[in-house]
Enzyme design. Structure first.
Site, PDB file in Angstrom:
ATOM      1  N   ASP A  77       0.841  -1.198   0.000  1.00  0.00           N
ATOM      2  CA  ASP A  77       0.000   0.000   0.000  1.00  0.00           C
ATOM      3  C   ASP A  77       0.874   1.245   0.000  1.00  0.00           C
ATOM      4  OD1 ASP A  77      -2.439  -1.486   0.210  1.00  0.00           O
ATOM      5  OD2 ASP A  77      -1.965  -1.818   2.322  1.00  0.00           O
ATOM      6  N   ASP A  79       0.545   5.356   0.542  1.00  0.00           N
ATOM      7  CA  ASP A  79      -0.294   6.466   0.976  1.00  0.00           C
ATOM      8  C   ASP A  79       0.402   7.788   0.685  1.00  0.00           C
ATOM      9  OD1 ASP A  79      -2.058   4.583   1.928  1.00  0.00           O
ATOM     10  OD2 ASP A  79      -1.315   4.670   3.979  1.00  0.00           O
ATOM     11  N   ASP A 155       1.344   8.204  14.845  1.00  0.00           N
ATOM     12  CA  ASP A 155       1.539   7.422  16.059  1.00  0.00           C
ATOM     13  C   ASP A 155       3.010   7.160  16.366  1.00  0.00           C
ATOM     14  OD1 ASP A 155       1.816   5.761  13.854  1.00  0.00           O
ATOM     15  OD2 ASP A 155       0.175   4.410  14.413  1.00  0.00           O
TER      16      ASP A 155
END
Length: 458
Positions: A77, A79, A155
């Site tokens: 993936d 992003d 995070d």
């Protein structure tokens, strides 16, 4: 490793009872000082980055893809983070759709690949944005800001790295580049506050450490055990998705061991944790780890793994314990099996939203186990055509890791699958002790009753 520094500042995270104010210092890592190459980046992600740049917007590859590329991984993936709003992104791409309530996102769709584009999120809300907190937990956050704001809101430091398409550099605002080099997972800001803001971060810490073979920074690890019960307040549907990520990403064994180490297993699977603790021989844990190792091998070979089979494995210790309890109360064997399966499933739903399309096949896998001891011709042929036969047989093979007493059944059913129905039917009819009626069938039925207790005691 040398790098240039610029753009010093501070950003504030308005979460929890106190304020987190990490130091922000941009470090730019030039192309010749990191291993990321455009040939390893999805061409569709590059299209998005170039379109944003050519339209006057900032756009960066961000998060897990940058982290994984730095350690030699192959991200699935990609992003993108940008200063363009979701609506502005949609204007640039016809193949774009906007999704999300908590986080408004743009998905740019290229066939089977989706490039997720997120607008930089701000750390404070002047009232003009769209942010909602519920008992200190963020339930909606669509307040936009700068890249510096966006970095400190992420995070882990390893996830706050930005790859810039204009000069192929990596931008680091939180020390994540050094942490990745040191293979350390570190939360941005005060760990306790960040976990209270979103308790699922504790699961993410375990999952990423397992996936990347990173060590969790001591300050990041310390609050996990005392705060583990907070996971009980997380949405059951979200925990179901997190469990799939933990165990179906190719690092199931390491993830399970991490859950045990940080007392998270007893929150996610309380009855399984209790059963493992009471199983002094360790047979149940051996079987569970054997099954998870097999799951990792299947993922490594791009073979499918059914969530029903995964949960059958994870909850088998709980099922065995419930079955033993019911049998001790004098409940008939078949009734005890059905009740144990229903009881474990129902109790687990209090924590994890296990959909019926997975819970029902899971129960079938369990309930078919006792039928492997039956060798009567019609029953054998009927079981071989059962839609869950293969999954149930694979589960029986796994049980050899807990008890060698299943070796005979495994051998018989493995051979039975290789024979044509006609040959198998003839062999079963002509073999003593496995016909439809007679003394041999009686002996087999009696022995099955004795074996029921052994099943539950593994």
């Amino acid at each position: 490793m040398a790098a240039s520094n610029a753009d010093h500042g501070r950003a504030t995270l308005p979460y929890g009872p106190a304020t987190i104010t990490p130091n922000i210092a941009l470090r730019i890592i030039p192309r010749d000082q990191h291993p990321i190459s455009r040939k390893d980046i999805s061409p569709n992600a590059l299209r998005v980055l170039y379109r944003l740049r050519d339209s006057g917007y900032a756009g960066y590859l961000v998060g897990g893809a940058v982290r994984d590329l730095l350690v030699g991984g192959h991200p699935k993936d990609f992003d993108v983070a940008t200063n363009a709003t979701p609506e502005q992104v949609k204007q640039l791409f016809r193949n774009c759709r906007l999704i999300g309530r908590r986080f408004r996102l743009a998905h740019v769709v290229f066939g089977n690949e989706i490039i997720e584009v997120a607008t930089f999120r701000a750390n404070s809300d002047d009232g003009s944005g769209d942010r909602e907190l519920d008992n200190g937990r963020l339930v909606r956050d669509n307040v936009y800001g700068t890249i510096e704001d966006d970095a400190v809101r992420r995070d882990f430091t390893a996830n706050a790295l930005y790859y810039a398409i204009e000069d192929f550099s990596v931008r680091d605002y939180t020390g994540g580049f050094e942490d990745v080099q040191a293979r350390t997972l570190k939360l941005i800001g005060d760990p306790e506050q960040r976990y209270r803001e979103d308790p699922v971060r504790m699961l993410r810490a375990v999952r990423l450490a397992a996936k990347l073979n990173f060590q969790i920074d001591p300050a990041t690890a310390e609050p996990i055990k005392p705060l583990a019960p907070l996971l009980g307040d997380a949405a059951p549907a979200r925990l179901f998705e997190e469990i799939l990520k933990l165990f179906l990403s190719g690092n199931a064994v390491a993830s399970f061991e991490g859950l045990e180490r940080f007392d998270l297993l007893r929150v996610l699977f309380p009855e399984t944790a209790a059963a493992l603790k009471s199983n002094r021989s360790g047979a149940l844990r051996r079987m569970l780890l054997e099954g998870l190792a097999g799951t990792d091998k299947r993922v490594a070979h791009d073979e499918p793994v059914s969530p029903a089979f995964l949960f059958a494995l994870l909850l088998w210790p709980a099922y065995c314990r419930a079955l033993m309890s019911l049998q001790a109360e004098g409940v008939h064997a078949e009734e005890a099996q059905r009740r144990a399966a229903d009881r474990v499933t129902l109790h687990q739903l209090n924590t994890v939203a296990l959909p019926r399309r997975f819970s029902l096949p899971m129960q079938e896998i369990w309930l078919l186990q006792t039928r492997f001891a039956q060798r009567q011709r019609k029953r054998v042929l009927r079981l071989l055509t059962h839609p869950r036969f293969r999954a149930a047989f694979d589960f029986l093979v796994l049980r050899l890791a807990a008890s060698g007493e299943h070796a005979d059944d495994v051998s018989f059913w493995r051979e039975a699958q290789l024979q044509s129905p006609e040959v198998l039917a003839t062999s079963l009819t002509s073999t003593g002790g496995v016909g439809e009626e007679g003394e041999g069938a009686t002996r087999r039925r009696r022995r099955r009753r004795r074996r029921t207790g052994a099943t539950s005691a593994e």
